[in-house]
Design an enzyme around this catalytic site. Sequence first.
Site, PDB file in Angstrom:
ATOM      1  CB  THR A  49      -0.947  -0.021   1.226  1.00 54.28           C
ATOM      2  OG1 THR A  49      -1.924  -1.029   1.001  1.00 54.28           O
ATOM      3  CG2 THR A  49      -1.647   1.302   1.438  1.00 54.28           C
ATOM      4  CB  THR A  68       0.741  -3.605   6.480  1.00 51.77           C
ATOM      5  OG1 THR A  68      -0.578  -3.536   5.933  1.00 51.77           O
ATOM      6  CG2 THR A  68       1.424  -2.257   6.389  1.00 51.77           C
ATOM      7  CG  ASP A  69      -2.464  -7.321   3.444  1.00 50.12           C
ATOM      8  OD1 ASP A  69      -2.859  -6.499   4.288  1.00 50.12           O
ATOM      9  OD2 ASP A  69      -2.980  -7.439   2.313  1.00 50.12           O
TER      10      ASP A  69
HETATM   11  N1  LIG Z   1      -1.603  -1.859   4.090  1.00 46.51           N
HETATM   12  C1  LIG Z   1      -1.126  -2.690   3.177  1.00 46.51           C
HETATM   13  O1  LIG Z   1       0.018  -2.608   2.809  1.00 46.51           O
HETATM   14  C2  LIG Z   1      -2.052  -3.754   2.694  1.00 46.51           C
HETATM   15  C3  LIG Z   1      -1.789  -4.181   1.289  1.00 46.51           C
HETATM   16  N2  LIG Z   1      -2.905  -4.896   0.757  1.00 46.51           N
HETATM   17  C4  LIG Z   1      -0.543  -5.062   1.141  1.00 46.51           C
HETATM   18  O2  LIG Z   1       0.042  -5.014   0.090  1.00 46.51           O
HETATM   19  O3  LIG Z   1      -0.204  -5.799   2.036  1.00 46.51           O
END
Ligand SMILES: NC(=O)C[C@H](N)C(=O)O
Length: 343
Positions: A13, A88-89
Amino acid sequence: MKPRVVVFGLGGTIAMSATSSGGVAPKLTAEELVSAVPGLAEAEVDVEVVQFRQLPGASLTLGDIAALCDAIELRSSSADGFVVTQGTDTIEETAYLIDLLHPLVQPVVVTGAMRNPTMAGADGPANLLAAVVLAADPVARGLGCVVVMNDQVHAASRIRKGHSTNTGTFASPNGGPLGYIVEGTARILNSVRRPGSVPADLTKPPRVPIYTAALGDDDETVRAIAGKADGLVVAAMGVGHVPAQLVDALAETATTRPVVLASRTGSGPVLSSTYGFPGSERDLLARGLISAGLLDPLKARILLAAAISAGGDIRTMRRAFAVAGGLSNDESWPWKPDSEKIN
Ligand SMILES: NC(=O)C[C@H](N)C(=O)O
């Protein structure tokens, strides 16, 4: 001389912007992320940037992270610290894998964002600045891999993602954060025991599923999963309990491949001796399952995958989990001490 930090961009993200087909996807380069951070150009740090992957966190692989660790090691003689930007996932998994593979004294600081750069209050720039500040600070030497988000510093072995959208999503339920970024300076208040690195070859990673035990389960699903697995992590109820109907299937599986018992609760340890009914922790450990100790199921899976690919036998794995799980002070780390490798 200014400290030198290498920033590796992996996507997530923090690097996302709008696509023509709707929604956001990773598009911004690591170079663009770094140049968008107010205050970074004035910081007393030399920043080198490497665009390493451009993926959502969910699509990174164990092999990607192993390759990242190789790229980090290649730069070990010319950098004081490393920053990784990613989705963050999967940060709670990638950071722990980096921690297990990284033998160097220079820190690896992983960060990301919960709000993408098109949103009001995007948190990526502040997180990236905080990560670079920490990576450049001598206080971070020897910490291994840590995660910096929301001005908190978390140990890779403890961090968990606990909310799907909130910027304060990350916490370390077993022990709290290692420290904070305060007025642009890293303050490390706690320590964490880092047992050592694992000489894992993840070019062809083992298959290690997590099976979550749930109310009323019978043994069909666990047998189907276990038959295709190189190792299995059981996310058990409470302190390490499963329905009695699963005991035989898990015990049989443990005779042919490692089966690790973790808790699905989100924090706290798997116990070893309190409960004595069929399917209790005492019963399962006596039947050959390995206790994850304080490692949650996701971390236990990462350690088990690394240990299997390092060619560890069952005794080696037990020792690794006893030490990494934090419940034994007697065991020594089963692989070569890092003092022989530290840069
Ligand atoms: N906040 C994030 O980074 C979530 C995102 N969907 C990722 O690539 O993990």
